[in-house]
Design an enzyme around this catalytic site. Structure first.
Site, PDB file in Angstrom:
ATOM      1  N   GLY A   1       1.190   1.921  10.868  1.00 21.04           N
ATOM      2  CA  GLY A   1       1.910   3.211  10.646  1.00 21.04           C
ATOM      3  C   GLY A   1       2.986   3.259  12.026  1.00 21.04           C
ATOM      4  O   GLY A   1       3.491   4.593  12.125  1.00 21.04           O
TER       5      GLY A   1
ATOM      6  N   ASN B 281       0.855  -1.136   0.056  1.00 20.09           N
ATOM      7  CA  ASN B 281       0.052  -0.009   0.000  1.00 20.09           C
ATOM      8  C   ASN B 281       0.993   1.125  -0.173  1.00 20.09           C
ATOM      9  O   ASN B 281       1.353   1.821   1.196  1.00 20.09           O
ATOM     10  CB  ASN B 281      -0.904  -0.055   1.254  1.00 20.09           C
TER      11      ASN B 281
ATOM     12  N   GLU C 120      -5.975  -5.655  10.489  1.00 17.60           N
ATOM     13  CA  GLU C 120      -4.885  -4.677  10.837  1.00 17.60           C
ATOM     14  C   GLU C 120      -5.194  -3.952  12.273  1.00 17.60           C
ATOM     15  O   GLU C 120      -6.103  -3.172  12.130  1.00 17.60           O
ATOM     16  CB  GLU C 120      -4.962  -3.491   9.734  1.00 17.60           C
TER      17      GLU C 120
ATOM     18  N   LYS D 146       0.197   4.102  -0.335  1.00 22.84           N
ATOM     19  CA  LYS D 146      -0.530   5.434   0.282  1.00 22.84           C
ATOM     20  C   LYS D 146      -0.464   6.577  -0.664  1.00 22.84           C
ATOM     21  O   LYS D 146      -0.079   6.619  -1.860  1.00 22.84           O
ATOM     22  CB  LYS D 146      -0.466   5.489   2.000  1.00 22.84           C
TER      23      LYS D 146
ATOM     24  N   HIS E 134      -9.942   1.172   4.768  1.00 25.17           N
ATOM     25  CA  HIS E 134      -8.465   1.014   5.391  1.00 25.17           C
ATOM     26  C   HIS E 134      -8.807   2.071   6.820  1.00 25.17           C
ATOM     27  O   HIS E 134      -9.623   2.901   6.755  1.00 25.17           O
ATOM     28  CB  HIS E 134      -7.577   1.700   4.573  1.00 25.17           C
TER      29      HIS E 134
HETATM   30  P1  PGA Z   1       2.401   0.128   8.135  1.00 24.34           P
HETATM   31  O1  PGA Z   1       0.771   0.200   7.216  1.00 24.34           O
HETATM   32  O2  PGA Z   1       3.092  -1.319   7.189  1.00 24.34           O
HETATM   33  O3  PGA Z   1       3.166   1.281   7.621  1.00 24.34           O
HETATM   34  O4  PGA Z   1       1.993  -0.036   9.358  1.00 24.34           O
HETATM   35  C1  PGA Z   1       0.150  -1.050   7.109  1.00 24.34           C
HETATM   36  C2  PGA Z   1      -1.181  -0.438   6.342  1.00 24.34           C
HETATM   37  O5  PGA Z   1      -1.532   0.781   6.445  1.00 24.34           O
HETATM   38  O6  PGA Z   1      -1.989  -1.261   5.704  1.00 24.34           O
END
Ligand code: PGA
Length: 257
Positions: A177, A9, A171, A11, A99
């Site tokens: 994050g 992802n 998640e 983003k 998400h």
């Molecule tokens: P991350 O994000 O791997 O940076 O924790 C995961 C996500 O937002 O799907």
């Protein structure tokens, strides 16, 4: 073998064209290190403005493409939205839906997630549906309530045949994050709960066909731990997907599972 799916992802990153170009270059060279196919699949969810570019430039690879959100309407006066038909037309086969960042910043609720899932499936896009609890909810012992609500409302009126097309991503929001890392037991506990709710709703056969990924601070070393449990269907990767080398290390981890 149980096919593993690794979803990257991106983003709201690769904001400059130069960043996008160097990312593609690095990815194309890294991808040679892995053999994607029946055992391991890789999906890259790019910013929609880059979809056409990635579709054209990754045509010769086995990387599949996705977007990070779609609207439930197909066409019309919906300023700023992306139609699932458009996404499909420009090369996406997948879309992340619901998400936690969309739920947080855009107040997306389970009813909207439900409409988006239905529209995505209708238009040939595989939904990657994110569910998960906040730290507060976990502390208050509400994991079961939250996951049940997200699944029951998010999948309302979705038939067995439609459900088989869905990929779920568990998640835990407290790990997305940030540097928090849930234990394998914490992940498996919720995975079992998800399977139980899905089995009640759809029966064991359909449930067996629904992939459940894990997402939240995924790094190559976490994959090693996950491989100890063959139940994992794959991962949704945020930050690490911004560095092609790291993303491919994660894919490699699954090849060895
Ligand atoms: P991350 O994000 O791997 O940076 O924790 C995961 C996500 O937002 O799907």
């Amino acid at each position: 073998m149980n096919k593993k799916i690794i979803v990257g992802n991106i983003k709201m990153n690769l904001i400059a064209l130069s960043e996008r170009d160097s990312y593609l270059k690095a990815l194309k060279s890294e991808i040679k290190k892995v053999k994607l196919g029946d055992d391991v699949e890789m999906v890259l969810c790019v910013p929609s403005v880059h979809l056409d570019f990635f579709a054209k430039n990754l045509k010769k690879t086995k990387i599949k493409l996705g977007v990070q959100n779609v609207f439930w309407q197909e066409r019309g006066s919906f300023t700023g939205e992306i139609s699932p038909v458009m996404a499909k037309e420009y090369g996406a086969g997948y879309s992340i839906i619901g998400h936690s960042e969309r739920r947080k910043y855009f107040k997306e609720n389970d009813q909207e997630v439900n409409l988006k899932i239905k529209s995505a499936i209708k238009n040939g896009i595989i939904p990657i549906v994110c569910i998960g609890e906040t730290l507060q909810e976990r502390k208050e012992g509400l994991i079961k309530d939250v996951i049940s609500r997200q699944l029951n409302e998010g999948l309302e009126d979705i038939s067995q045949m439609q459900a088989e097309k869905i990929i779920l991503a568990y998640e835990p929001i407290w790990a997305v994050g940030v540097d928090a890392e849930p234990t394998s037991d914490e992940i498996m506990e919720v995975r079992i709960l998800i399977r139980k709710i899905l089995t009640q709703k759809y029966g064991a056969d359909t449930t067996g066909k629904i992939k459940v990924l894990y997402g939240g601070n995924v790094k190559a070393n976490l994959v090693k731990k996950m491989c100890l449990n063959p139940q994992m269907d794959g991962v949704l990767v945020g930050r690490e997907s911004l560095v092609p080398f790291n993303l491919i290390e994660i894919v490699k981890g699954f090849e060895k599972c």
